[in-house]
Design a protein around this motif. Sequence first.
Motif, PDB file in Angstrom:
ATOM      1  N   HIS A 137       0.842  -1.048   0.131  1.00  0.00           N
ATOM      2  CA  HIS A 137      -0.116   0.001  -0.029  1.00  0.00           C
ATOM      3  C   HIS A 137       0.920   1.159  -0.062  1.00  0.00           C
ATOM      4  N   GLU A 144      -5.486   2.316  -5.281  1.00  0.00           N
ATOM      5  CA  GLU A 144      -6.565   2.275  -4.010  1.00  0.00           C
ATOM      6  C   GLU A 144      -7.828   3.107  -4.497  1.00  0.00           C
ATOM      7  N   HIS A 170     -12.008   4.273  -4.271  1.00  0.00           N
ATOM      8  CA  HIS A 170     -13.054   4.970  -3.175  1.00  0.00           C
ATOM      9  C   HIS A 170     -14.432   4.957  -3.656  1.00  0.00           C
ATOM     10  N   HIS A 192     -12.300   2.716   1.376  1.00  0.00           N
ATOM     11  CA  HIS A 192     -11.019   2.723   0.856  1.00  0.00           C
ATOM     12  C   HIS A 192     -10.792   1.176   0.538  1.00  0.00           C
ATOM     13  N   HIS A 211      -7.674  -0.132   6.074  1.00  0.00           N
ATOM     14  CA  HIS A 211      -7.991   0.469   7.543  1.00  0.00           C
ATOM     15  C   HIS A 211      -9.392   0.719   7.846  1.00  0.00           C
ATOM     16  N   ASP A 245       0.917   2.210   4.022  1.00  0.00           N
ATOM     17  CA  ASP A 245       0.042   3.126   3.305  1.00  0.00           C
ATOM     18  C   ASP A 245       1.020   4.554   3.313  1.00  0.00           C
TER      19      ASP A 245
HETATM   20 ZN    ZN Z   1      -6.857   4.834   2.363  1.00  0.00          ZN
END
Ligand code: ZN
Length: 313
Positions: free
Chosen positions: A19, A72, A74, A84, A127, A183
Amino acid sequence: MTAIDFYGKKLNAYRANLHTHSTRSDGKFTPDEILKLYSDEGYDVMCMTDHMRTSNIGELDPHGMLLLPGVELHPAGGRIRRAHLLGVNVPEDFDTSVADFTAEGDNKMQQVIDAVNAAGGLCYFAHPYWCGFRSDEIAPLRGLAGIEVYNTSTRYIGRQYNMQIWDELCDMGLPFPALAVDDVHRPRDLFMGWTEICCEERTRECVADALKRGSFYSTQGPKFKRLSFKDGIFEAEFTPVVTALGISNQCRGFCAGTPNFTGDGTAPEITGCRFEIANLFKPLKACVKCDYLRCQIVDAQGRHAWSNPIRIG
Ligand SMILES: [Zn+2]
Ligand SMILES: [Zn+2]
Protein backbone atom coordinates in the motif's frame (compact mmCIF):
# COMPACT_ATOMS: atom_id res chain seq x y z
CA MET A 1 14.26 -12.33 2.08
CA THR A 2 14.32 -14.86 4.92
CA ALA A 3 13.48 -18.57 5.20
CA ILE A 4 10.35 -19.93 6.84
CA ASP A 5 8.87 -23.34 7.55
CA PHE A 6 5.29 -22.50 6.60
CA TYR A 7 3.00 -25.31 7.75
CA GLY A 8 5.46 -27.99 6.61
CA LYS A 9 6.75 -26.23 3.49
CA LYS A 10 10.21 -24.66 3.34
CA LEU A 11 9.53 -21.32 1.68
CA ASN A 12 11.08 -17.90 1.22
CA ALA A 13 9.51 -14.96 3.03
CA TYR A 14 9.60 -11.83 0.85
CA ARG A 15 9.25 -8.46 2.59
CA ALA A 16 6.51 -6.45 0.89
CA ASN A 17 4.79 -3.10 1.18
CA LEU A 18 1.48 -3.46 -0.64
CA HIS A 19 0.00 0.00 0.00
CA THR A 20 2.08 2.87 -1.39
CA HIS A 21 1.31 6.43 -2.53
CA SER A 22 3.44 8.74 -4.63
CA THR A 23 3.22 12.20 -6.17
CA ARG A 24 0.90 10.58 -8.72
CA SER A 25 -1.78 11.09 -6.03
CA ASP A 26 -1.24 12.65 -2.57
CA GLY A 27 2.15 11.16 -1.63
CA LYS A 28 5.17 13.37 -0.95
CA PHE A 29 7.69 11.12 -2.75
CA THR A 30 7.96 10.59 -6.50
CA PRO A 31 7.54 6.96 -7.61
CA ASP A 32 11.30 6.69 -8.12
CA GLU A 33 12.09 8.17 -4.69
CA ILE A 34 9.69 5.88 -2.85
CA LEU A 35 10.92 2.77 -4.65
CA LYS A 36 14.56 3.60 -3.93
CA LEU A 37 13.80 4.20 -0.22
CA TYR A 38 12.12 0.78 0.15
CA SER A 39 14.77 -1.01 -1.88
CA ASP A 40 17.53 0.50 0.28
CA GLU A 41 15.67 -0.73 3.37
CA GLY A 42 15.74 -4.31 2.02
CA TYR A 43 12.20 -4.77 0.72
CA ASP A 44 11.61 -7.43 -1.96
CA VAL A 45 8.14 -6.56 -3.28
CA MET A 46 6.22 -3.30 -3.70
CA CYS A 47 2.71 -2.51 -4.87
CA MET A 48 2.00 1.04 -6.07
CA THR A 49 -1.52 2.01 -4.98
CA ASP A 50 -2.18 5.65 -5.73
CA HIS A 51 -5.71 6.95 -5.19
CA MET A 52 -7.96 6.16 -8.17
CA ARG A 53 -4.93 5.89 -10.45
CA THR A 54 -3.00 2.83 -11.57
CA SER A 55 0.72 3.07 -12.27
CA ASN A 56 2.47 1.90 -15.38
CA ILE A 57 5.05 -0.17 -13.51
CA GLY A 58 6.86 -1.02 -16.74
CA GLU A 59 8.02 2.60 -16.91
CA LEU A 60 9.45 2.58 -13.36
CA ASP A 61 12.89 1.49 -12.15
CA PRO A 62 12.06 -1.27 -9.65
CA HIS A 63 15.47 -0.83 -7.94
CA GLY A 64 15.80 -4.62 -7.81
CA MET A 65 12.35 -5.29 -6.30
CA LEU A 66 9.33 -7.03 -7.79
CA LEU A 67 6.72 -4.39 -8.60
CA LEU A 68 3.00 -5.12 -8.61
CA PRO A 69 0.55 -2.72 -10.21
CA GLY A 70 -2.24 -1.58 -7.93
CA VAL A 71 -4.70 1.16 -7.03
CA GLU A 72 -6.68 2.45 -4.04
CA LEU A 73 -10.34 2.82 -4.94
CA HIS A 74 -12.96 4.95 -3.22
CA PRO A 75 -16.50 3.79 -3.90
CA ALA A 76 -19.47 5.08 -1.94
CA GLY A 77 -19.66 2.96 1.20
CA GLY A 78 -23.24 3.40 2.40
CA ARG A 79 -23.25 4.93 5.90
CA ILE A 80 -19.60 5.89 5.35
CA ARG A 81 -19.50 8.22 2.35
CA ARG A 82 -16.26 6.93 0.89
CA ALA A 83 -14.67 3.51 1.33
CA HIS A 84 -10.99 2.71 0.79
CA LEU A 85 -10.51 -0.56 -1.11
CA LEU A 86 -7.06 -1.69 -2.16
CA GLY A 87 -6.72 -3.33 -5.57
CA VAL A 88 -3.48 -5.34 -5.64
CA ASN A 89 -2.12 -6.77 -8.91
CA VAL A 90 -4.81 -5.13 -11.04
CA PRO A 91 -3.90 -4.54 -14.68
CA GLU A 92 -2.40 -1.17 -15.49
CA ASP A 93 -5.38 -0.29 -17.71
CA PHE A 94 -7.91 -1.04 -14.94
CA ASP A 95 -10.92 1.27 -15.32
CA THR A 96 -11.18 3.16 -12.01
CA SER A 97 -14.44 4.86 -13.02
CA VAL A 98 -16.24 1.89 -11.42
CA ALA A 99 -15.49 3.63 -8.10
CA ASP A 100 -16.53 7.14 -9.12
CA PHE A 101 -18.13 8.91 -6.20
CA THR A 102 -21.92 8.70 -6.30
CA ALA A 103 -24.78 10.03 -4.19
CA GLU A 104 -24.65 10.09 -0.40
CA GLY A 105 -25.91 6.83 1.06
CA ASP A 106 -25.07 4.80 -2.05
CA ASN A 107 -23.05 1.64 -1.62
CA LYS A 108 -20.88 0.63 -4.55
CA MET A 109 -18.36 -1.46 -2.61
CA GLN A 110 -19.54 -4.82 -4.00
CA GLN A 111 -19.36 -3.58 -7.60
CA VAL A 112 -15.76 -2.44 -7.04
CA ILE A 113 -14.72 -5.74 -5.41
CA ASP A 114 -16.33 -7.61 -8.32
CA ALA A 115 -14.51 -5.42 -10.87
CA VAL A 116 -11.12 -5.97 -9.18
CA ASN A 117 -11.68 -9.74 -9.10
CA ALA A 118 -12.90 -9.78 -12.73
CA ALA A 119 -9.65 -8.04 -13.71
CA GLY A 120 -7.61 -10.74 -11.95
CA GLY A 121 -6.65 -8.59 -8.95
CA LEU A 122 -6.98 -8.97 -5.19
CA CYS A 123 -9.23 -6.61 -3.26
CA TYR A 124 -8.47 -5.72 0.39
CA PHE A 125 -10.54 -3.63 2.77
CA ALA A 126 -8.09 -0.87 3.79
CA HIS A 127 -7.89 0.58 7.35
CA PRO A 128 -11.56 -0.08 8.32
CA TYR A 129 -11.15 1.38 11.84
CA TRP A 130 -9.80 4.67 10.52
CA CYS A 131 -12.69 4.90 8.03
CA GLY A 132 -15.22 4.11 10.77
CA PHE A 133 -16.56 0.90 9.28
CA ARG A 134 -18.05 -1.78 11.53
CA SER A 135 -17.48 -5.48 10.97
CA ASP A 136 -21.19 -6.02 10.20
CA GLU A 137 -20.82 -3.63 7.25
CA ILE A 138 -17.85 -5.60 5.87
CA ALA A 139 -19.23 -9.11 6.47
CA PRO A 140 -21.90 -9.04 3.68
CA LEU A 141 -19.29 -8.20 1.01
CA ARG A 142 -18.28 -11.13 -1.19
CA GLY A 143 -14.90 -11.63 -2.85
CA LEU A 144 -12.61 -9.72 -0.49
CA ALA A 145 -9.07 -11.14 -0.36
CA GLY A 146 -8.64 -9.79 3.18
CA ILE A 147 -8.40 -6.68 5.31
CA GLU A 148 -5.58 -4.57 6.73
CA VAL A 149 -4.78 -5.46 10.34
CA TYR A 150 -2.22 -2.65 10.61
CA ASN A 151 -1.80 0.61 8.68
CA THR A 152 1.09 2.92 9.60
CA SER A 153 -0.31 6.15 8.15
CA THR A 154 -3.48 6.03 10.29
CA ARG A 155 -1.59 5.94 13.58
CA TYR A 156 -1.59 9.73 13.80
CA ILE A 157 -5.02 9.50 15.44
CA GLY A 158 -4.47 6.09 17.04
CA ARG A 159 -6.49 4.08 14.51
CA GLN A 160 -3.67 1.98 13.08
CA TYR A 161 -4.80 -1.42 14.46
CA ASN A 162 -7.80 -3.36 13.16
CA MET A 163 -7.50 -6.48 15.32
CA GLN A 164 -10.95 -6.30 16.90
CA ILE A 165 -12.71 -5.89 13.54
CA TRP A 166 -10.61 -8.79 12.21
CA ASP A 167 -11.68 -11.09 15.06
CA GLU A 168 -15.31 -10.07 14.77
CA LEU A 169 -15.19 -11.12 11.10
CA CYS A 170 -13.48 -14.39 12.04
CA ASP A 171 -16.20 -14.97 14.64
CA MET A 172 -18.77 -14.49 11.87
CA GLY A 173 -17.17 -17.35 9.90
CA LEU A 174 -14.99 -15.09 7.73
CA PRO A 175 -11.35 -15.92 8.62
CA PHE A 176 -9.77 -13.34 6.29
CA PRO A 177 -6.01 -13.06 5.79
CA ALA A 178 -4.78 -9.65 6.97
CA LEU A 179 -2.05 -7.32 5.70
CA ALA A 180 0.21 -4.91 7.54
CA VAL A 181 1.05 -1.90 5.35
CA ASP A 182 2.68 1.51 5.61
CA ASP A 183 0.13 3.25 3.34
CA VAL A 184 3.09 5.56 2.94
CA HIS A 185 2.37 9.19 2.09
CA ARG A 186 5.21 11.04 3.85
CA PRO A 187 8.52 10.40 5.67
CA ARG A 188 6.85 9.57 9.01
CA ASP A 189 5.09 6.57 7.40
CA LEU A 190 8.19 4.61 6.34
CA PHE A 191 9.02 0.97 7.23
CA MET A 192 6.75 0.37 10.25
CA GLY A 193 4.42 -2.41 9.05
CA TRP A 194 4.81 -4.93 6.26
CA THR A 195 3.75 -8.29 4.87
CA GLU A 196 6.10 -11.28 4.62
CA ILE A 197 4.88 -13.19 1.55
CA CYS A 198 5.75 -16.90 1.80
CA CYS A 199 6.29 -18.65 -1.52
CA GLU A 200 8.91 -20.43 -3.66
CA GLU A 201 10.05 -17.64 -5.91
CA ARG A 202 9.68 -13.92 -6.36
CA THR A 203 7.62 -13.81 -9.53
CA ARG A 204 4.38 -11.92 -10.04
CA GLU A 205 2.47 -15.21 -10.45
CA CYS A 206 3.95 -16.86 -7.34
CA VAL A 207 3.50 -13.79 -5.15
CA ALA A 208 -0.10 -13.16 -6.28
CA ASP A 209 -0.95 -16.82 -5.75
CA ALA A 210 0.56 -16.76 -2.23
CA LEU A 211 -1.48 -13.66 -1.38
CA LYS A 212 -4.62 -15.35 -2.67
CA ARG A 213 -4.00 -18.44 -0.52
CA GLY A 214 -3.12 -16.44 2.59
CA SER A 215 0.44 -17.75 2.44
CA PHE A 216 1.94 -14.82 4.33
CA TYR A 217 2.12 -13.16 7.72
CA SER A 218 2.14 -9.52 8.72
CA THR A 219 4.47 -7.73 11.09
CA GLN A 220 5.79 -4.55 12.64
CA GLY A 221 9.15 -6.24 13.35
CA PRO A 222 9.01 -9.74 14.92
CA LYS A 223 9.45 -12.62 12.47
CA PHE A 224 7.93 -16.06 12.38
CA LYS A 225 10.44 -18.80 11.57
CA ARG A 226 8.05 -21.75 11.70
CA LEU A 227 4.28 -22.16 11.73
CA SER A 228 2.78 -25.61 12.16
CA PHE A 229 -0.63 -27.19 12.72
CA LYS A 230 -0.67 -30.96 13.05
CA ASP A 231 -2.76 -33.48 15.00
CA GLY A 232 -4.59 -30.77 16.91
CA ILE A 233 -1.39 -28.98 17.95
CA PHE A 234 -0.48 -25.46 16.81
CA GLU A 235 3.21 -24.54 17.12
CA ALA A 236 5.20 -21.48 16.17
CA GLU A 237 8.84 -20.41 16.38
CA PHE A 238 9.83 -16.77 16.10
CA THR A 239 12.39 -14.09 16.90
CA PRO A 240 12.39 -13.14 20.63
CA VAL A 241 9.08 -11.72 21.90
CA VAL A 242 7.47 -11.35 25.31
CA THR A 243 3.93 -12.50 24.45
CA ALA A 244 2.50 -15.12 22.07
CA LEU A 245 -1.28 -15.34 21.81
CA GLY A 246 -3.41 -18.00 20.14
CA ILE A 247 -6.65 -16.17 19.39
CA SER A 248 -9.80 -18.16 18.65
CA ASN A 249 -13.54 -17.56 18.75
CA GLN A 250 -15.08 -15.23 21.32
CA CYS A 251 -13.55 -15.78 24.77
CA ARG A 252 -11.36 -18.72 23.78
CA GLY A 253 -7.60 -18.55 23.25
CA PHE A 254 -4.10 -19.17 24.59
CA CYS A 255 -1.24 -17.13 25.98
CA ALA A 256 2.44 -18.01 26.18
CA GLY A 257 4.97 -15.67 27.75
CA THR A 258 3.89 -12.58 29.68
CA PRO A 259 0.22 -11.64 29.32
CA ASN A 260 0.38 -8.32 31.15
CA PHE A 261 2.82 -6.65 28.78
CA THR A 262 4.09 -3.40 30.25
CA GLY A 263 7.04 -2.64 27.98
CA ASP A 264 9.31 -1.88 30.95
CA GLY A 265 12.00 -4.26 29.71
CA THR A 266 11.60 -6.75 32.54
CA ALA A 267 9.45 -9.40 30.82
CA PRO A 268 11.29 -12.64 29.92
CA GLU A 269 11.56 -13.34 26.21
CA ILE A 270 10.32 -16.48 24.47
CA THR A 271 11.02 -17.84 20.97
CA GLY A 272 8.26 -20.41 20.57
CA CYS A 273 4.76 -21.47 21.57
CA ARG A 274 2.71 -24.69 21.52
CA PHE A 275 -1.07 -24.67 21.81
CA GLU A 276 -3.21 -27.81 22.15
CA ILE A 277 -6.49 -27.11 20.42
CA ALA A 278 -8.38 -29.53 22.70
CA ASN A 279 -7.68 -27.15 25.60
CA LEU A 280 -9.78 -24.47 23.91
CA PHE A 281 -12.85 -26.43 24.85
CA LYS A 282 -12.12 -26.67 28.58
CA PRO A 283 -13.66 -25.89 30.99
CA LEU A 284 -16.71 -24.44 29.19
CA LYS A 285 -16.75 -27.35 26.81
CA ALA A 286 -20.04 -26.81 25.01
CA CYS A 287 -20.18 -23.05 25.44
CA VAL A 288 -18.26 -21.78 22.37
CA LYS A 289 -17.72 -23.40 18.99
CA CYS A 290 -14.09 -22.81 18.02
CA ASP A 291 -13.34 -22.92 14.30
CA TYR A 292 -10.32 -20.63 13.81
CA LEU A 293 -6.98 -19.86 15.41
CA ARG A 294 -4.53 -17.09 14.65
CA CYS A 295 -1.21 -16.38 16.36
CA GLN A 296 -0.23 -12.89 17.50
CA ILE A 297 3.19 -12.16 18.98
CA VAL A 298 4.42 -8.95 20.65
CA ASP A 299 8.07 -8.08 21.25
CA ALA A 300 9.65 -6.06 24.06
CA GLN A 301 9.22 -2.85 22.03
CA GLY A 302 5.46 -3.49 21.69
CA ARG A 303 5.70 -4.43 18.02
CA HIS A 304 3.25 -7.08 16.79
CA ALA A 305 3.30 -9.84 14.20
CA TRP A 306 0.18 -11.68 13.08
CA SER A 307 -0.21 -15.08 11.41
CA ASN A 308 -3.31 -15.56 9.28
CA PRO A 309 -6.22 -17.52 10.79
CA ILE A 310 -6.31 -21.25 10.15
CA ARG A 311 -9.41 -23.41 10.36
CA ILE A 312 -9.32 -25.77 13.32
CA GLY A 313 -12.82 -27.22 13.37
ZN1 ZN B 1 -6.88 4.86 2.32
ZN1 ZN C 1 -3.79 4.72 1.00
